[in-house]
Design an enzyme around this catalytic site. Structure first.
Site, mmCIF file in Angstrom:
data_model
loop_
_atom_site.group_PDB
_atom_site.id
_atom_site.type_symbol
_atom_site.label_atom_id
_atom_site.label_comp_id
_atom_site.label_asym_id
_atom_site.label_seq_id
_atom_site.Cartn_x
_atom_site.Cartn_y
_atom_site.Cartn_z
ATOM 1 N N CYS A 2 0.904 -1.204 0.268
ATOM 2 C CA CYS A 2 -0.044 -0.110 0.096
ATOM 3 C C CYS A 2 1.094 1.293 -0.036
ATOM 4 O O CYS A 2 1.888 1.355 0.193
ATOM 5 C CB CYS A 2 -0.801 0.173 1.330
ATOM 6 S SG CYS A 2 -1.629 -1.424 1.483
ATOM 7 N N ARG A 28 3.097 1.442 -7.216
ATOM 8 C CA ARG A 28 3.364 0.085 -6.529
ATOM 9 C C ARG A 28 2.141 -0.919 -6.585
ATOM 10 O O ARG A 28 2.309 -1.784 -5.845
ATOM 11 C CB ARG A 28 3.326 0.642 -5.079
ATOM 12 C CG ARG A 28 4.292 1.521 -4.683
ATOM 13 C CD ARG A 28 3.913 2.466 -3.165
ATOM 14 N NE ARG A 28 3.657 1.443 -2.338
ATOM 15 C CZ ARG A 28 4.658 1.073 -1.393
ATOM 16 N NH1 ARG A 28 5.858 1.718 -1.631
ATOM 17 N NH2 ARG A 28 4.578 0.428 -0.448
ATOM 18 N N TRP A 74 -3.632 -2.117 -1.137
ATOM 19 C CA TRP A 74 -3.263 -3.293 -1.791
ATOM 20 C C TRP A 74 -3.892 -4.388 -0.812
ATOM 21 O O TRP A 74 -3.431 -4.454 0.125
ATOM 22 C CB TRP A 74 -1.929 -3.395 -2.210
ATOM 23 C CG TRP A 74 -1.855 -4.424 -3.334
ATOM 24 C CD1 TRP A 74 -2.010 -4.501 -4.703
ATOM 25 C CD2 TRP A 74 -1.453 -5.907 -3.257
ATOM 26 N NE1 TRP A 74 -1.725 -5.707 -5.364
ATOM 27 C CE2 TRP A 74 -1.317 -6.529 -4.307
ATOM 28 C CE3 TRP A 74 -1.062 -6.639 -2.049
ATOM 29 C CZ2 TRP A 74 -0.907 -7.838 -4.609
ATOM 30 C CZ3 TRP A 74 -0.726 -7.928 -2.288
ATOM 31 C CH2 TRP A 74 -0.716 -8.582 -3.375
ATOM 32 N N ASN A 100 -0.187 1.057 6.311
ATOM 33 C CA ASN A 100 0.509 0.175 5.671
ATOM 34 C C ASN A 100 0.714 -0.917 6.609
ATOM 35 O O ASN A 100 1.202 -0.419 7.835
ATOM 36 C CB ASN A 100 1.624 0.767 4.886
ATOM 37 C CG ASN A 100 1.320 1.487 3.694
ATOM 38 O OD1 ASN A 100 0.287 1.842 3.480
ATOM 39 N ND2 ASN A 100 2.299 2.068 3.079
ATOM 40 N N GLY A 101 0.711 -2.227 6.378
ATOM 41 C CA GLY A 101 1.430 -3.162 7.201
ATOM 42 C C GLY A 101 0.101 -4.254 7.628
ATOM 43 O O GLY A 101 -0.965 -4.336 6.907
ATOM 44 N N GLU A 475 12.654 -23.876 -13.170
ATOM 45 C CA GLU A 475 12.233 -22.502 -12.878
ATOM 46 C C GLU A 475 13.661 -21.565 -13.407
ATOM 47 O O GLU A 475 13.359 -20.666 -13.922
ATOM 48 C CB GLU A 475 12.029 -22.062 -11.413
ATOM 49 C CG GLU A 475 11.588 -20.668 -11.027
ATOM 50 C CD GLU A 475 10.813 -19.750 -11.899
ATOM 51 O OE1 GLU A 475 9.999 -20.526 -12.501
ATOM 52 O OE2 GLU A 475 10.555 -18.788 -11.709
ATOM 53 N N LYS A 479 12.870 -18.670 -16.421
ATOM 54 C CA LYS A 479 13.296 -17.401 -16.099
ATOM 55 C C LYS A 479 14.214 -16.935 -16.997
ATOM 56 O O LYS A 479 14.205 -15.702 -17.972
ATOM 57 C CB LYS A 479 13.611 -17.099 -14.903
ATOM 58 C CG LYS A 479 13.471 -15.946 -14.266
ATOM 59 C CD LYS A 479 12.241 -15.786 -13.374
ATOM 60 C CE LYS A 479 10.944 -16.240 -14.038
ATOM 61 N NZ LYS A 479 9.883 -16.540 -13.299
ATOM 62 N N GLU A 482 12.762 -16.557 -20.665
ATOM 63 C CA GLU A 482 11.841 -15.593 -20.569
ATOM 64 C C GLU A 482 12.094 -14.273 -20.948
ATOM 65 O O GLU A 482 11.856 -13.460 -21.694
ATOM 66 C CB GLU A 482 11.074 -15.616 -19.304
ATOM 67 C CG GLU A 482 9.767 -14.843 -19.170
ATOM 68 C CD GLU A 482 9.152 -15.289 -18.042
ATOM 69 O OE1 GLU A 482 9.740 -15.640 -16.917
ATOM 70 O OE2 GLU A 482 8.243 -14.655 -17.549
ATOM 71 N N HIS A 498 19.884 -39.692 -20.379
ATOM 72 C CA HIS A 498 18.807 -40.689 -21.271
ATOM 73 C C HIS A 498 18.350 -39.726 -22.506
ATOM 74 O O HIS A 498 17.347 -39.875 -23.108
ATOM 75 C CB HIS A 498 17.651 -40.746 -20.307
ATOM 76 C CG HIS A 498 17.987 -41.571 -19.151
ATOM 77 N ND1 HIS A 498 18.368 -42.863 -19.072
ATOM 78 C CD2 HIS A 498 18.141 -41.300 -17.622
ATOM 79 C CE1 HIS A 498 18.594 -43.526 -18.087
ATOM 80 N NE2 HIS A 498 18.523 -42.448 -17.090
ATOM 81 N N LYS A 597 1.680 -10.279 -17.852
ATOM 82 C CA LYS A 597 1.506 -10.523 -16.586
ATOM 83 C C LYS A 597 0.470 -11.547 -15.952
ATOM 84 O O LYS A 597 0.630 -12.491 -15.099
ATOM 85 C CB LYS A 597 1.729 -9.393 -15.575
ATOM 86 C CG LYS A 597 1.968 -9.371 -14.114
ATOM 87 C CD LYS A 597 3.127 -9.802 -13.910
ATOM 88 C CE LYS A 597 3.569 -10.234 -12.476
ATOM 89 N NZ LYS A 597 4.579 -10.906 -12.169
HETATM 90 C C1 F6R Z 1 6.946 -16.585 -15.469
HETATM 91 C C2 F6R Z 1 5.461 -16.427 -15.130
HETATM 92 C C3 F6R Z 1 4.528 -17.118 -15.745
HETATM 93 C C4 F6R Z 1 3.420 -17.277 -14.814
HETATM 94 C C5 F6R Z 1 2.191 -18.204 -15.382
HETATM 95 C C6 F6R Z 1 1.283 -18.196 -14.087
HETATM 96 O O1 F6R Z 1 7.951 -15.659 -14.993
HETATM 97 O O2 F6R Z 1 5.447 -15.228 -14.514
HETATM 98 O O3 F6R Z 1 5.187 -18.404 -16.132
HETATM 99 O O4 F6R Z 1 4.028 -18.082 -13.543
HETATM 100 O O5 F6R Z 1 1.664 -17.225 -16.213
HETATM 101 O O6 F6R Z 1 0.919 -17.118 -13.575
HETATM 102 P P1 F6R Z 1 -0.038 -16.871 -12.245
HETATM 103 O O7 F6R Z 1 1.071 -17.693 -11.167
HETATM 104 O O8 F6R Z 1 -0.435 -15.734 -12.110
HETATM 105 O O9 F6R Z 1 -1.145 -18.033 -12.419
#
Ligand code: F6R
Length: 602
Positions: A2, A28, A74, A100-101, A475, A479, A482, A498, A597
């Site tokens: 927040c 934010r 938030w 906030n908090g 992961e 990352k 991506e 394999h 996102k």
């Molecule tokens: C990778 C990434 C995506 C999300 C995926 C699921 O960095 O962010 O692979 O993890 O689209 O998103 P959520 O967790 O919002 O369901």
């Protein structure tokens, strides 16, 4: 999370200065916003949604008064709504508060106030504060003492600001949540972050833990917990507006990577009792250990799901991680006593929502593990646990993944709490307590930037790990691909021979996760030797417990810790590897091409 803005003695209309501050805090992330302007009376306007909704609610009116406070919320307690938005007021509307908090003892305080006949109008933890201030005012305290008395009753974290009708002052306090004062010419400001008032003054005073501040149009002062005056230094900041949105970091992703110690503390707060060696997730109270658990998730969250499944399997519970899209496509048999857990940081991922709906259609109980309060997944599932990572703006999930892994540890222990398995969680509790500090250590000392410099122009990048490190290898590769747009794959270390070993050459750096000195470490070192023999450059991420370093060209060190928390530290190194490579390649790190996102289509 927040955002807070406050102003005493604004040269423009008070509401205009507050709205400007809130708009500077929009980066934010928030789901509702509000302002309160004080003087003889206190006027409040607040609205769910974007700032534009608050402006519409004001309908061109300007609120003027000697002092004002504003907030972008938030959600953590109660979904986004007009009622839950800040500022919160007492029943008479004399007192308005922004916060906030998390106030950890709000339940007990609320019960106490309700028993005295106080009626609440929101579901938030914050609302206890204006009622406590009003109670002290009714008992004859002056506004400043009333504010102090209320703050003395609070446990948890807070940055608080309050205005009281008939008083030209803002009262503020800080504990575990930042607050900074802005010292202007005739006007004084207060904010959770400097960008909120940066257009108006660059002279700032940082409040320290436990300090109180009083701002009036002509004056400002800071006091300690005992009410003794504290001499504060006025500092001048030299930032640009672009830098401040990212708190001085070049990218939101880097900022969010660095926010992880704080995010993990938030996730753990109030859930881990060190003295008793106990873990409790209040919102999942009453949820018993099922026969079987299905985790549903996509992308990074799916890697967290795989980690969660491993934790449960280790405890003897049948658990499987499914890709949501596959689960929705070919629904597997779901036994009656199956608990279905959707893991989604955004809470809006269409694939995961669709898979969960199909599972619900089979009549089983569902749990959402999410970051976003009031998101669709939170509303549709039978139970919700929040990971409390705070808003994540960079498309690549970083702090939410770490918080998911910590959250899954808490989830598993809550689920098994009443099991006669005699689980001793003391070691885990102590590892979780140390984790935020160890993440900080990794952030402070990582050599990831130097290490990736060696690999510019490499053909492909491989990440290998075993057991709890396998999800992290997946992961790390996700990352990397991506945000760098380079080819990367994650493999179970034992699977290399394999098939994938055919790809390994001098042009394919291999990142190997090797921790501890047990069987997993020994076997992974064997796999490291296999790739080394094919000429591949090897980077080991290690806690130094084995002799893995002997076979590596480069080492990324992490502190030794519990085997359940060590993958979180290893992953931080891989986040930095991806970030620094992408930066060297000049990629659009916060908004990688073709990605979003929140993925709201199947
Ligand atoms: C990778 C990434 C995506 C999300 C995926 C699921 O960095 O962010 O692979 O993890 O689209 O998103 P959520 O967790 O919002 O369901």
């Amino acid at each position: 999370m927040c955002g807070i803005i406050g102003v005493a003695g604004a040269d423009d209309a008070t509401s205009a200065v507050l709205l400007e501050g809130l708009s500077n805090l929009e980066y934010r992330g928030y789901d509702s916003a509000g302002i309160a302007v004080g003087g003889d009376e206190v006027e409040v306007e607040k609205k769910e949604g974007e700032l534009s909704a608050l402006k519409r609610a004001l309908a061109g009116r300007t609120l003027d008064g000697a002092v004002g406070i504003g907030h972008t919320r938030w959600s953590t307690h109660g979904p986004p709504s007009d009622e839950n938005a800040h500022p919160h007021t007492d029943e008479s509307g004399r007192v308005a508060v922004v916060h906030n908090g998390i106030i950890e003892n709000y339940r007990a305080l609320r019960d106490e106030l309700e028993a005295k006949g106080v009626s609440f109008s929101s579901e938030t933890d914050t609302e206890v504060v204006p009622h406590l201030i009003a109670e002290a005012l009714d008992a004859g305290a002056d506004p400043e003492s009333a504010f102090r008395r209320a703050v003395e009753r609070l446990e948890g974290s807070y940055a608080l600001a309050a205005v009281v009708a008939g008083t030209d002052a803002i009262f503020a306090a800080r504990h575990d949540s930042p607050l900074v004062l802005g010292i202007g010419d005739g006007a004084h400001y207060l904010a959770s972050d400097i960008p909120a008032f940066l257009e108006r003054t660059r002279d700032v005073v940082y409040l320290d833990e436990g300090e109180f501040a009083v701002l009036t149009p002509g004056d400002w002062r800071v006091e300690d917990e005992l009410g003794e005056p504290v001499e504060k230094e006025v500092e001048t900041v030299e930032w640009t507006a672009e830098q401040t949105g990212k708190s001085g970091y070049d990218h939101f992703m880097l900022k969010e990577i660095h926010e992880q110690p704080k995010a993990l503390r938030q996730c753990l707060r109030g859930r881990v009792d060190e003295l008793e060696g106990r873990i409790t997730v209040e919102e999942l109270d009453g949820l018993d250990a099922p026969e079987e658990v299905h985790f549903l998730a996509c992308g990074t969250s799916y890697h967290a799901a795989r980690y969660g499944a491993l934790l449960l399997q280790e405890a003897g519970v049948h658990a499987t991680a499914f890709l949501s899209s596959e689960y929705a496509t070919s629904l597997p048999p779901i036994a009656r006593d199956t608990l279905v857990v959707g893991i989604t940081q955004s809470g809006e991922t269409a694939d995961t929502l669709s898979a969960l709906r199909k599972a619900r259609g089979r009549g089983v109980e569902t749990v959402a593990l999410t970051n976003v309060v009031g998101s669709t997944v939170a509303r549709e599932c039978d139970h919700v646990m929040y990971i409390r990572a705070g808003p994540e703006i960079g498309v690549a999930a970083t702090k939410t993944f770490s918080s998911q892994l910590v959250g899954l540890n808490l989830f598993v222990e809550q689920l098994l709490a009443d099991e006669p398995r005699n689980r001793d969680v003391r070691e885990l509790v102590s590892a979780l307590r140390d984790l935020p500090g160890q993440v900080q250590e990794v952030l402070d000392e990582s050599r990831a930037d130097e290490v990736v410099e060696e690999f510019m122009g490499a053909k492909s990048f491989f990440f290998i790990g075993r057991g709890v490190h396998y999800p992290v290898a997946l992961e790390g590769a996700l990352k990397f691909k991506e945000i760098t747009y380079e080819h990367a794959e994650g493999f179970a270390a034992g699977e290399l021979k394999h098939g994938p070993l055919a790809l390994v050459t001098e042009e394919t750096p291999v990142f190997a996760l090797v921790t501890g000195d047990g069987e997993n470490a020994r076997k992974t070192i064997g796999n490291v030797k296999e790739v080394e023999a094919r000429g591949a450059p090897v980077v080991v991420v290690t806690d130094g417990e084995s002799d893995a370093e002997r076979y590596a060209d480069s080492v990324l060190e992490i502190p030794a810790t519990h085997e359940r928390t060590v993958p979180i530290l290893a992953n931080v190194q891989l986040q930095l590897v991806a970030y620094y490579m992408a930066r060297r390649l000049g990629r659009a790190i916060d908004k990688p091409r073709n990605l979003a996102k929140s993925v709201t289509v199947e």
